[in-house]
Scaffold this active site. Structure first.
Site, short mmCIF file in Angstrom:
data_model
loop_
_atom_site.label_atom_id
_atom_site.label_comp_id
_atom_site.label_asym_id
_atom_site.label_seq_id
_atom_site.Cartn_x
_atom_site.Cartn_y
_atom_site.Cartn_z
N ARG A 184 7.89 -3.09 11.33
CA ARG A 184 7.69 -3.76 10.03
C ARG A 184 9.02 -3.75 9.31
O ARG A 184 9.57 -2.67 9.02
CB ARG A 184 6.63 -3.03 9.20
CG ARG A 184 6.64 -3.46 7.74
CD ARG A 184 5.45 -2.97 6.97
NE ARG A 184 4.26 -3.70 7.37
CZ ARG A 184 3.14 -3.74 6.65
NH1 ARG A 184 3.06 -3.11 5.50
NH2 ARG A 184 2.09 -4.42 7.07
N HIS B 177 3.11 -12.40 9.50
CA HIS B 177 2.31 -11.18 9.69
C HIS B 177 1.23 -11.48 10.74
O HIS B 177 0.04 -11.58 10.42
CB HIS B 177 1.69 -10.79 8.33
CG HIS B 177 1.16 -9.38 8.28
ND1 HIS B 177 1.24 -8.51 9.34
CD2 HIS B 177 0.54 -8.70 7.28
CE1 HIS B 177 0.70 -7.35 8.99
NE2 HIS B 177 0.26 -7.44 7.76
N GLN C 250 -2.04 -9.22 11.20
CA GLN C 250 -3.04 -9.42 10.16
C GLN C 250 -3.90 -10.65 10.47
O GLN C 250 -5.12 -10.61 10.36
CB GLN C 250 -2.35 -9.59 8.79
CG GLN C 250 -3.31 -9.84 7.65
CD GLN C 250 -4.20 -8.65 7.35
OE1 GLN C 250 -3.73 -7.55 7.19
NE2 GLN C 250 -5.51 -8.86 7.29
N ASP D 128 -3.38 -13.60 -1.33
CA ASP D 128 -2.46 -12.47 -1.13
C ASP D 128 -1.66 -12.31 -2.43
O ASP D 128 -1.68 -13.19 -3.30
CB ASP D 128 -1.53 -12.78 0.07
CG ASP D 128 -0.57 -11.64 0.40
OD1 ASP D 128 -0.82 -10.50 -0.03
OD2 ASP D 128 0.45 -11.89 1.08
N CYS E 259 -5.68 -9.86 2.72
CA CYS E 259 -5.05 -8.94 3.67
C CYS E 259 -4.95 -7.53 3.10
O CYS E 259 -4.87 -6.57 3.87
CB CYS E 259 -3.66 -9.47 4.04
SG CYS E 259 -2.60 -9.74 2.63
N ARG F 80 -8.23 -4.84 11.81
CA ARG F 80 -6.84 -4.57 12.17
C ARG F 80 -6.79 -3.63 13.37
O ARG F 80 -6.00 -3.80 14.29
CB ARG F 80 -6.08 -3.95 10.98
CG ARG F 80 -5.91 -4.85 9.76
CD ARG F 80 -4.99 -6.02 10.06
NE ARG F 80 -3.69 -5.61 10.55
CZ ARG F 80 -2.67 -5.21 9.78
NH1 ARG F 80 -2.79 -5.18 8.48
NH2 ARG F 80 -1.50 -4.87 10.30
N1 NVA Z 1 2.68 -10.67 1.48
C1 NVA Z 1 2.47 -9.25 1.45
C2 NVA Z 1 1.56 -8.83 2.55
C3 NVA Z 1 1.23 -7.36 2.57
C4 NVA Z 1 0.35 -6.99 3.70
C5 NVA Z 1 3.81 -8.55 1.57
O1 NVA Z 1 4.64 -8.98 2.37
O2 NVA Z 1 4.04 -7.59 0.84
N1 CP Z 2 -2.45 -5.80 5.17
C1 CP Z 2 -1.50 -4.92 5.51
O1 CP Z 2 -0.65 -5.16 6.37
O2 CP Z 2 -1.59 -3.75 4.84
P1 CP Z 2 -0.49 -2.59 4.80
O3 CP Z 2 0.69 -3.13 4.04
O4 CP Z 2 -1.18 -1.46 4.09
O5 CP Z 2 -0.10 -2.22 6.20
#
Ligand code: NVA
Ligand code: CP
Length: 301
Positions: free
Chosen positions: A102, A129, A132, A219, A259, A287
């Site tokens: 990540r 992502h 997800q 989101d 998400c 997930r």
């Molecule tokens: N768009 C959000 C998704 C989190 C799972 C982010 O990138 O923070």
């Molecule tokens: N939806 C998701 O990826 O959650 P986290 O940021 O908690 O991993």
């Protein structure tokens, strides 16, 4: 399929194979059947951003498959002090059986795959992502029985989630409508490719985009890494909210997904979150199952 870098790389049948396996693992897991398919394997999990779901579901998932997950804080690795991705990739490939990462730049994930010699799984970048959306698609099928002919409406920022939803939906024949401010549209090149399917529409009018939707998705307005833009985004996105008023335009049996983490009162109301908690938390649970399927497909060897 050697890696999961972005959903656009997968064919329809590859996505369906993952979802079928995810359903099987879920069903059998609930019956207490153990799947030690990745016995003795190690998954490195590099996190350069925060996480609840991704970290816990990957770590639990690899454990349930008989392997072990190694949490690697991106800032504590030499990577955080400037060691190049291409060296990190070659070193970690000598120890591990797979890497989940990540991070910010999509190119870093692509470079890990390019220079390493083990499967790489994208656990979120600024661009996409995919893990997800695999869980989202598993959830959609659980609630709707299939994909073809459905309409999914995404309300909010044209961010990583919007990009992956577009890629996944278009592959499976789901119509996808994005309701977002003009300046916050999803990735231009991706939307141009997706538009060729005739399944994608993008507009700033939420009522119009959400009309007759089977699935409504939202989101956060400011993703991780966009903290400095938070105040400005709160102004721009005000109104881009999944609430009871807009849900009236969707189908009566609409499924609402998020998400998570959710910012109640911003992109979604507390009332809608609670009314649709069943599907939202099934989505979070999935997930685990979807990622176990991905790990089996990539790391079984
Ligand atoms: N768009 C959000 C998704 C989190 C799972 C982010 O990138 O923070
Ligand atoms: N939806 C998701 O990826 O959650 P986290 O940021 O908690 O991993």
């Amino acid at each position: 399929m050697k890696h999961l870098l972005k959903l656009e790389d997968l064919t329809e049948s590859e996505i369906l194979e993952i979802l079928d396996l995810a359903d099987k693992l879920k069903k059998e897991n609930k019956k207490g059947i153990k799947h030690r398919i990745l016995e003795g394997k190690t998954l490195g999990m590099i996190f350069s951003k925060a996480s609840t779901r991704t970290r816990v579901s990957f770590e639990t998932g690899i454990y349930q498959l008989g392997g072990i997950g190694l949490f690697l804080n991106g800032n504590e690795l030499q990577l955080g002090r400037g060691e190049p991705i291409k060296d990190t990739a070659r070193v970690l490939s000598r120890y591990l059986d797979g890497i989940m990462i990540r991070t910010f730049k999509q190119s870093d994930v692509e470079d890990l795959a390019k220079y390493g010699s083990i499967p790489i799984i994208n656990g979120l970048t600024d661009y996409c992502h995919p893990c997800q959306v695999l869980a989202d698609l598993q959830t959609v099928r659980e609630y709707k029985g299939g994909f073809k002919g459905l309409k999914l409406c995404y309300v909010g920022d044209g961010n990583n989630m919007a990009n992956s939803l577009i890629a996944g939906c278009v592959r499976l024949g789901i119509r996808v409508a994005i309701a977002c401010p003009d300046k916050y549209r999803p990735d231009k090149a991706l939307t141009e490719r997706a538009a060729k399917s005739g399944l994608l529409s993008i507009g700033s009018d939420i009522g119009e985009m959400i009309k007759d939707a089977d699935v409504v998705y939202t989101d956060v307005w400011a993703s991780m890494g966009m903290e400095a833009e938070k105040a400005e985004r709160e102004k721009v996105f005000k109104g881009y909210q999944v609430n009871e008023k807009y849900l009236k335009y969707a189908k009566k049996d609409v499924v609402v997904l998020h998400c998570l983490p959710a910012h109640r009162g911003e992109e979604i109301t507390d009332a809608v979150m609670e009314a649709h908690a069943a599907e939202i938390f099934d989505e979070a649970e999935n997930r685990l199952h979807a990622q176990k399927a991905v790990m089996v497909k990539l790391m079984k060897g």
